[in-house]
Scaffold this motif. Structure first.
Motif, PDB file in Angstrom:
ATOM      1  N   TYR A  49       6.205 -54.931 -70.430  1.00 17.46           N
ATOM      2  CA  TYR A  49       7.350 -54.042 -70.612  1.00 17.46           C
ATOM      3  C   TYR A  49       8.331 -54.161 -69.454  1.00 17.46           C
ATOM      4  O   TYR A  49       7.937 -54.374 -68.312  1.00 17.46           O
ATOM      5  CB  TYR A  49       6.883 -52.585 -70.736  1.00 17.46           C
ATOM      6  N   SER A  50       9.604 -54.004 -69.779  1.00 11.34           N
ATOM      7  CA  SER A  50      10.651 -53.979 -68.757  1.00 11.34           C
ATOM      8  C   SER A  50      11.690 -52.938 -69.166  1.00 11.34           C
ATOM      9  O   SER A  50      11.607 -52.348 -70.248  1.00 11.34           O
ATOM     10  CB  SER A  50      11.284 -55.360 -68.583  1.00 11.34           C
ATOM     11  N   PHE A  51      12.668 -52.737 -68.310  1.00 11.55           N
ATOM     12  CA  PHE A  51      13.650 -51.673 -68.514  1.00 11.55           C
ATOM     13  C   PHE A  51      15.010 -52.127 -68.015  1.00 11.55           C
ATOM     14  O   PHE A  51      15.116 -52.816 -67.001  1.00 11.55           O
ATOM     15  CB  PHE A  51      13.206 -50.421 -67.742  1.00 11.55           C
ATOM     16  N   GLY A 103       4.516 -47.455 -68.423  1.00 16.10           N
ATOM     17  CA  GLY A 103       4.616 -47.574 -66.981  1.00 16.10           C
ATOM     18  C   GLY A 103       5.195 -46.334 -66.335  1.00 16.10           C
ATOM     19  O   GLY A 103       5.271 -45.272 -66.947  1.00 16.10           O
ATOM     20  N   HIS A 104       5.629 -46.476 -65.091  1.00 21.39           N
ATOM     21  CA  HIS A 104       6.224 -45.378 -64.329  1.00 21.39           C
ATOM     22  C   HIS A 104       7.713 -45.662 -64.168  1.00 21.39           C
ATOM     23  O   HIS A 104       8.095 -46.727 -63.698  1.00 21.39           O
ATOM     24  CB  HIS A 104       5.563 -45.250 -62.954  1.00 21.39           C
ATOM     25  N   LEU A 105       8.529 -44.692 -64.548  1.00 19.25           N
ATOM     26  CA  LEU A 105       9.969 -44.798 -64.389  1.00 19.25           C
ATOM     27  C   LEU A 105      10.334 -44.093 -63.096  1.00 19.25           C
ATOM     28  O   LEU A 105      10.012 -42.915 -62.909  1.00 19.25           O
ATOM     29  CB  LEU A 105      10.686 -44.166 -65.584  1.00 19.25           C
ATOM     30  N   LYS A 106      10.973 -44.838 -62.177  1.00 23.77           N
ATOM     31  CA  LYS A 106      11.319 -44.301 -60.862  1.00 23.77           C
ATOM     32  C   LYS A 106      12.821 -44.398 -60.643  1.00 23.77           C
ATOM     33  O   LYS A 106      13.488 -45.221 -61.244  1.00 23.77           O
ATOM     34  CB  LYS A 106      10.629 -45.107 -59.755  1.00 23.77           C
ATOM     35  N   GLU A 107      13.289 -43.553 -59.745  1.00 23.36           N
ATOM     36  CA  GLU A 107      14.681 -43.658 -59.326  1.00 23.36           C
ATOM     37  C   GLU A 107      14.695 -44.325 -57.959  1.00 23.36           C
ATOM     38  O   GLU A 107      14.035 -43.872 -57.019  1.00 23.36           O
ATOM     39  CB  GLU A 107      15.336 -42.287 -59.242  1.00 23.36           C
ATOM     40  N   LEU A 114      11.568 -49.463 -63.868  1.00 22.55           N
ATOM     41  CA  LEU A 114      10.269 -49.311 -64.522  1.00 22.55           C
ATOM     42  C   LEU A 114       9.234 -50.147 -63.790  1.00 22.55           C
ATOM     43  O   LEU A 114       9.427 -51.340 -63.571  1.00 22.55           O
ATOM     44  CB  LEU A 114      10.346 -49.761 -65.985  1.00 22.55           C
ATOM     45  N   ILE A 115       8.140 -49.493 -63.406  1.00 19.12           N
ATOM     46  CA  ILE A 115       6.980 -50.184 -62.849  1.00 19.12           C
ATOM     47  C   ILE A 115       5.949 -50.214 -63.973  1.00 19.12           C
ATOM     48  O   ILE A 115       5.314 -49.195 -64.269  1.00 19.12           O
ATOM     49  CB  ILE A 115       6.402 -49.454 -61.610  1.00 19.12           C
TER      50      ILE A 115
END
Length: 149
Positions: A49-51, A103-107, A114-115
């Motif tokens: 997955y990617s973002f 995954g984890h969405l971070k700012e 996205l991690i």
């Protein structure tokens, strides 16, 4: 509260990209089965997955929520907006939010990143260490020389 992650994960099994209004576009890439020479193991197919932080142009998520919750599009949009606002608030408070199965969405530096989670589940299939020991007929090993071409 609506769990966007569960809907995203299901949609990304069918669509290569799915947008979340106000956040961005999540992408899924299918990784074919392969042999990992480092660990000497055949790995089943999986997803990566990617973002991309970009306003979505699709309505897959909105349509899916509408159908899954039996709501008209206006009500589904309201539910989605609340869920998105909740995700953004959690990122603001905690610095990140877990998107189930993805995954984890971070700012970071004013944008979202996205991690991805490590996906060792391979759609429920198991990696195969040794081909000779994995192929058996009624409990006896079968040589790869005996396999049909």
């Amino acid at each position: 509260m609506l769990n966007i992650g569960q809907y995203l994960h299901k949609l990304l099994l069918v669509h290569q990209t799915v947008g979340v209004p106000g956040i961005g576009i999540f992408k899924s890439e299918r990784i074919p089965a392969r042999f990992d020479e480092v660990i000497g193991t055949f790995l089943p197919p999986s997803n990566s997955y990617s973002f991309v932080q970009h306003e979505p142009i699709d309505q897959y998520l909105l349509d899916y929520i509408s159908k899954a919750l039996d709501l008209d599009l206006d009500d589904a949009n309201e539910v989605l907006e609340k869920a998105t606002a909740s995700l953004l608030a959690e990122i603001s408070d905690k610095g990140e939010v877990k998107i189930d199965e993805i995954g984890h969405l971070k700012e970071q530096e004013g944008s979202y990143v996205l991690i991805p989670l490590s996906h060792d589940t391979f759609w429920g299939l198991q990696p195969v260490k040794e081909l000779n020991s994995a192929l058996t007929t009624e409990g006896t090993q079968v040589s790869t020389d005996e396999l049909p071409d």
